[in-house]
Write an enzyme that holds these catalytic residues in place. Structure first.
Site, PDB file in Angstrom:
ATOM      1  N   LYS A  87      46.029  43.184  49.936  1.00  0.00           N
ATOM      2  CA  LYS A  87      46.344  42.285  48.937  1.00  0.00           C
ATOM      3  C   LYS A  87      47.714  42.504  47.597  1.00  0.00           C
ATOM      4  O   LYS A  87      48.071  44.136  48.578  1.00  0.00           O
ATOM      5  CB  LYS A  87      44.661  42.862  47.836  1.00  0.00           C
ATOM      6  CG  LYS A  87      44.677  41.966  46.874  1.00  0.00           C
ATOM      7  CD  LYS A  87      43.013  42.826  46.050  1.00  0.00           C
ATOM      8  CE  LYS A  87      43.142  42.107  44.582  1.00  0.00           C
ATOM      9  NZ  LYS A  87      41.583  42.678  44.038  1.00  0.00           N
ATOM     10  N   SER A 118      38.474  38.914  42.611  1.00  0.00           N
ATOM     11  CA  SER A 118      39.478  38.830  43.220  1.00  0.00           C
ATOM     12  C   SER A 118      40.245  39.444  44.061  1.00  0.00           C
ATOM     13  O   SER A 118      41.495  38.592  44.558  1.00  0.00           O
ATOM     14  CB  SER A 118      40.593  39.852  41.959  1.00  0.00           C
ATOM     15  OG  SER A 118      40.498  40.986  42.559  1.00  0.00           O
ATOM     16  N   SER A 166      35.197  43.544  43.321  1.00  0.00           N
ATOM     17  CA  SER A 166      36.478  42.454  43.839  1.00  0.00           C
ATOM     18  C   SER A 166      36.872  42.680  45.512  1.00  0.00           C
ATOM     19  O   SER A 166      37.231  41.698  45.730  1.00  0.00           O
ATOM     20  CB  SER A 166      37.802  42.598  43.620  1.00  0.00           C
ATOM     21  OG  SER A 166      37.908  42.060  42.043  1.00  0.00           O
TER      22      SER A 166
END
Ligand code: GLN
Length: 497
Positions: A83, A158, A182
């Site tokens: 990420k 997210s 997330s």
């Protein structure tokens, strides 16, 4: 004829390990198959913000040398997505924000360093909501991510990029971060396994901070075993992160015995809400029944403060974010919009660099921390947080784990909630309590509704990752969901009709 490239991108990390160790495949071949698939599908799915082609090929070649020398570790040669909130010394790290466009960190996050030392292969930096704020990845300043099962749907957020990468075969495993859901929520929307470890289990050094008392890094994988292998590689004390725990790291993989008979599993009424989709409730109830048929005893538990988790989170997280994001001022990192005075430089840099949701959180958080409101909002939220934690502590005296849906709905259409922040926030109503209490949670695929994945969430006491992984693995073995993969050619063609 089976497509050989497809086979290479279908391996779990454990399967790839066996194929690499037996020299049936080479790490370079595995990396190239993934890079080719990223070239083919990555753009349309919006999964990566930055593909680390050269790094990946160099790491894969090094992995092959290591294999030849006989010193391969569990993740040597395994292709991984990171990420883009995790600092990498050899690739830009943007947190999905214009304010960090082109920023290159001077060091690796501890988790990144640990994976590098294992000889893992970094495919790239995966898309994210800006500073990890969001539930659909639509707050990324650069591009949205499409759900690999249906490309008119969001992947969740997210960590939409890392979740979709693993679902689509554009990485074997990936790392995300979970502040309020997330990892688990996008894992649920994309039909993969996603684990949020206990607060402090994994070092946060080099994770771009959103809400420091809630943030945790964890893995996405196509199987529970792969999640266990990846957690093993990143967990453990880090002298550079004073909030990382000294608690010993157990052998997660050996906990996956397939045996859960006699375990006590809690079910809480508080985890049903208005607006819960019937298809989600059905699949989750069937999964809970399956756990019973595997020998677990179901026990009703009460978590009476659950309804306050979402409102207290939206005081706590923005308050901490407003402090953490003060460092992006046009002086130290990334974007700098020059202006006649320093104050105007700050204002213009932050005005142009941050997106709408980040600004909303900074305003909310600054307000909640301001003198006169601090006690009424932030301090009050911390008190309620203690009550939420106590509910769980009470429950652990009766049960080994608690099961619940991961999210009240399946993946919603792109654009459906962008104008209604409250609806967007509700996507995390079942995941936020675990962050407030600091406990671990894992999302496990448990069926489909309308052709979209449904997910079961398993929560456990602090540092009981082995327990929840064991339950998840036993469930996974009893079903075939983990073997189902989206057909990308089909999904992308359908979105063009
Ligand atoms: N969706 C939640 C939020 O917007 C959680 C985000 C997260 O876990 N990073 O804050």
């Amino acid at each position: 004829m089976p497509d050989p490239l497809l086979r290479l991108t279908e391996f779990s990390a454990a399967e790839a390990r066996r194929a690499l160790d037996s020299r049936e495949i080479a790490a370079v071949e595995l990396a190239e198959a993934h890079l080719q698939r990223i070239d083919h599908f990555g753009g349309e799915l919006g999964v990566y913000l930055h593909v680390m082609r050269e790094t990946a090929l160099a790491q894969a070649a090094a992995a092959d040398r290591r294999l030849a020398a006989g010193d391969a570790l569990p993740l040597t040669g395994i292709p991984i997505a990171l990420k883009d909130v995790l600092c990498t010394i050899d690739a830009p790290t943007t947190a999905g924000s214009r304010i960090l466009e082109g920023f290159r960190p001077p060091y690796d996050a501890t988790v990144v360093r640990r994976l590098r030392e294992q000889g893992a292969v970094f495919l790239g930096k995966a898309n994210t909501d800006e500073f990890a704020m969001g539930s659909s990845n639509e707050n990324s300043a650069f591009k949205p991510v499409r759900n690999p099962w249906r490309t008119d749907r969001v992947p969740g957020g997210s960590s939409g990029g890392p979740a979709a990468a693993v679902a689509a075969g554009l990485a074997v495993v990936s790392l995300g971060s979970d502040t309020g859901g997330s990892i688990r929520q996008p894992a649920g929307f994309c039909g993969v396994v996603g684990l949020k470890p206990t607060y402090g289990r994994v070092s946060r050094l080099g994770l771009m901070a959103f809400a420091s008392s809630l943030d945790q890094i964890g893995p996405f994988a196509r199987t529970v075993e792969d999640a266990a292998i990846t957690l093993q590689a990143i967990a453990g004390h880090d002298p550079q992160d004073s909030t990382s725990s000294r608690e010993a790291v157990p052998d997660y993989r050996s906990a996956l015995t397939g045996e859960i008979s006699g375990m006590k599993i809690g079910v809480a009424d508080e985890y049903t809400v208005e607006g819960m989709e019937p298809g989600v409730a059905d699949a989750v109830n069937r999964a809970i029944e399956r756990l019973r048929s595997l020998g677990a005893e179901l026990v009703t538990v009460n978590l009476p403060h659950t309804e306050y988790a979402l409102p207290t989170y939206y005081i706590t997280a923005p308050a901490e974010a407003s402090a953490n994001l003060a460092r992006y001022d046009g002086v130290k990192y990334g974007l700098a919009v020059e202006a006649p005075t320093l104050r105007e430089t700050y204002e213009r840099t932050r005005g142009e660099g941050f997106g709408a949701e980040v600004k909303r959180r900074i305003m909310l958080g600054t307000y909640a921390l301001s003198s006169g409101y601090y006690d009424a909002y932030y301090v009050k939220a911390q008190k309620v947080r203690t009550l939420i934690k106590r509910d769980f502590d009470e429950a652990w005296s009766k049960v080994d784990a608690i099961v619940a849906p991961t999210s009240p709905t399946v993946a919603f259409p792109l654009g459906a909630r962008t104008d209604d922040p409250y609806q967007m926030y509700l996507a995390d109503v079942f995941t936020i309590p675990a962050n407030m209490a600091g406990i671990p949670g894992v999302a496990i695929p448990c069926g489909f509704s309308d052709g979209l994945p449904v997910s079961l969430q398993i929560l456990g006491p602090a540092f009981a990752e082995a327990t929840i992984l064991r339950i998840g693995d036993a469930y996974e073995r009893s079903e075939t969901w983990a073997a189902r993969r989206p057909n990308l050619e089909h999904a992308l063609a359908a979105s063009q009709d």
